[in-house]
Scaffold this active site. Structure first.
Site, short mmCIF file in Angstrom:
data_model
loop_
_atom_site.label_atom_id
_atom_site.label_comp_id
_atom_site.label_asym_id
_atom_site.label_seq_id
_atom_site.Cartn_x
_atom_site.Cartn_y
_atom_site.Cartn_z
N GLU A 153 0.84 -1.21 0.00
CA GLU A 153 0.00 0.00 0.00
C GLU A 153 0.87 1.26 0.00
O GLU A 153 0.50 2.28 -0.58
CB GLU A 153 -0.94 0.00 1.21
CG GLU A 153 -2.13 -0.91 1.08
CD GLU A 153 -3.11 -0.50 -0.02
OE1 GLU A 153 -3.13 0.67 -0.42
OE2 GLU A 153 -3.87 -1.38 -0.48
N GLU A 154 2.04 1.18 0.65
CA GLU A 154 2.92 2.35 0.73
C GLU A 154 3.57 2.66 -0.62
O GLU A 154 3.92 3.82 -0.90
CB GLU A 154 4.01 2.14 1.78
CG GLU A 154 3.50 2.09 3.23
CD GLU A 154 3.14 0.68 3.70
OE1 GLU A 154 3.22 0.44 4.91
OE2 GLU A 154 2.78 -0.17 2.87
N ASP B 7 -3.64 -4.59 -8.98
CA ASP B 7 -4.17 -3.24 -9.25
C ASP B 7 -3.18 -2.39 -10.06
O ASP B 7 -3.55 -1.71 -11.02
CB ASP B 7 -4.47 -2.52 -7.94
CG ASP B 7 -5.85 -2.86 -7.39
OD1 ASP B 7 -6.58 -3.63 -8.04
OD2 ASP B 7 -6.20 -2.35 -6.32
N THR C 266 -2.10 -14.30 -5.48
CA THR C 266 -1.31 -15.20 -4.62
C THR C 266 -1.68 -15.07 -3.14
O THR C 266 -1.08 -15.75 -2.31
CB THR C 266 0.20 -14.92 -4.79
OG1 THR C 266 0.45 -13.55 -4.43
CG2 THR C 266 0.65 -15.17 -6.21
N LYS D 239 -11.88 -3.24 -11.97
CA LYS D 239 -11.21 -2.05 -11.43
C LYS D 239 -9.69 -2.25 -11.26
O LYS D 239 -9.22 -3.35 -10.96
CB LYS D 239 -11.81 -1.66 -10.08
CG LYS D 239 -13.18 -1.06 -10.20
CD LYS D 239 -13.57 -0.23 -8.99
CE LYS D 239 -13.82 -1.06 -7.77
NZ LYS D 239 -14.45 -0.25 -6.70
N PHE E 267 -0.98 -21.25 -3.83
CA PHE E 267 -0.18 -20.07 -3.44
C PHE E 267 -0.46 -19.67 -1.99
O PHE E 267 0.42 -19.17 -1.29
CB PHE E 267 -0.51 -18.88 -4.34
CG PHE E 267 0.13 -18.89 -5.70
CD1 PHE E 267 1.51 -18.75 -5.83
CD2 PHE E 267 -0.63 -19.03 -6.84
CE1 PHE E 267 2.11 -18.75 -7.09
CE2 PHE E 267 -0.05 -19.03 -8.10
CZ PHE E 267 1.32 -18.90 -8.22
N GLU F 237 -13.00 -9.96 3.57
CA GLU F 237 -13.76 -9.70 2.34
C GLU F 237 -14.77 -10.81 2.06
O GLU F 237 -15.84 -10.56 1.50
CB GLU F 237 -12.81 -9.53 1.14
CG GLU F 237 -12.08 -8.20 1.10
CD GLU F 237 -12.96 -7.03 0.64
OE1 GLU F 237 -14.13 -7.26 0.29
OE2 GLU F 237 -12.48 -5.89 0.65
N HIS G 197 -16.75 -0.55 3.27
CA HIS G 197 -15.88 0.34 2.51
C HIS G 197 -16.32 1.80 2.60
O HIS G 197 -15.99 2.61 1.74
CB HIS G 197 -15.82 -0.10 1.05
CG HIS G 197 -15.12 -1.41 0.85
ND1 HIS G 197 -15.67 -2.61 1.26
CD2 HIS G 197 -13.92 -1.72 0.31
CE1 HIS G 197 -14.84 -3.60 0.95
NE2 HIS G 197 -13.78 -3.08 0.38
#
Length: 351
Positions: free
Chosen positions: A53-54, A90, A110, A123, A150, A165, A238
């Protein structure tokens, strides 16, 4: 396209593939991936990158595109392959959508989270100005290759992260999936979603759970792939979590932040009279059983207000708040008062 496949396979030109792989996945599986392409006589370039994310930024997208250009990729017959978690999928999806306006790409998830979430739908995107997925688009892959083997190499916390999720889809759409998580959650964590034959009382819980999660996600996404309709059950968890996740990085993973959001919204549903006390407790007990956080000190009342204001801004002036109305059933609400939200928040913090 059968004609393109025939042209590609009939051609004397050697098969070529450009692969972006998460650097952690590369350490675990990179040698096998390279051996696969060598054995099949495929000329290949493997780009191992830190996809977190960073680092989920346009800088990384441009880095990929420089390498794609140097590889002289044929955008018709040579899809880019992304091997990694949701961030990797993404980033590569956005890079592929930008190169020559649209280059085909393949997703190979994975992690459990990317297996049931990022691998499904159209997306892609990157973070921008400390906002999650602020830049992106809608470009579906030509294929997603799903292989649960994986998942056996990822840490237990990452399994729990993905379960957040899956639980979202269970609470919104499928009581049977909720029951699977409630009854087999620990087993799924212990076995890391591998299909273990011969173990009594569990059946193939891993296959059932992932299949139902993906099918319910597809049911929601397929008719509304470009999000023309902003009333989306898949947005449960979300509303608050994007603000929370970016604010407290790296202390919460994506599925964990989603679950904190879902826990609060469960209290909102209870405060509105949509859920009884027993149903609320069943949901929270299931979350704890999946080893997911049900509260985080970073989720202040001020942060919730800020996140919901942002939601209003991007939801056409409506909060479009998905809430459970029972176990496995839900609806979208636009009339939750601030008084109800505050009452739910105070009870949540107290508990």
């Amino acid at each position: 396209d059968p004609q393109e496949i025939e042209l590609a396979t009939a051609s004397k030109r050697k098969l070529r593939r450009f692969i972006v792989i998460d650097e952690v996945v590369d350490k675990l599986y990179g040698s096998k991936v390279r051996a696969y392409f060598e054995e099949n006589n495929v000329q290949h370039k493997i780009l191992a990158l830190p996809t977190t994310e960073e680092t989920k930024s346009m800088d990384l997208v441009l880095n990929i595109l420089h390498e794609v250009q140097n590889f002289s990729l044929d955008r018709r017959t040579e899809p880019i392959i992304a091997i990694g978690g949701g961030v990797c999928l993404d980033i590569v999806g956005l890079a592929a959508s930008l190169y020559r306006r649209r280059t085909p790409y393949i997703r190979v998830p994975t992690t459990l989270l990317s297996y049931v979430d990022a691998s499904v739908g159209a997306k892609n995107g990157v973070n921008f100005l400390q906002c999650k997925n602020k830049l992106g688009g809608y470009t579906p892959p030509v294929a997603s290759f799903l292989d649960r083997s994986f998942i056996q190499s990822i840490p237990r916390r990452h399994i729990s992260n993905g379960l957040g999720e899956i639980l979202k889809m269970a609470l919104m759409k499928h009581k049977g999936l909720f029951d699977l998580l409630k009854n087999h959650g620990k087993y799924l964590l212990d076995t890391k979603f591998q299909s273990c034959n011969g173990l009594a009382n569990h059946g193939d819980a891993a296959l059932q759970t992932t299949r139902i999660a993906i099918e319910t996600m597809l049911e929601e996404l397929a008719p509304n792939l470009w999000e023309d309709d902003l009333d989306r059950l898949v947005d449960f968890g979300h509303l608050i979590s994007p603000e929370l996740e970016m604010r407290v990085l790296p202390s919460l993973m994506h599925g964990e932040a989603v679950n904190v959001d879902m826990a609060f919204m469960t209290y909102v549903a209870h405060a509105r009279g949509l859920l009884g006390a027993a149903e609320k407790e069943q949901i929270l007990q299931c979350m704890r059983g999946l080893e997911l956080p049900v509260w985080h000190r970073g989720c202040s009342w001020a942060l919730i207000q800020r996140a919901l204001r942002e939601r209003l801004r991007h939801g056409g002036g409506r909060p479009r708040m998905p809430l459970p109305t029972g176990l496995g059933v839900a609806d979208i609400f636009n009339d939750t008062s601030e008084e109800t939200l505050k009452r739910a928040y105070e009870l949540w913090v107290k508990d």
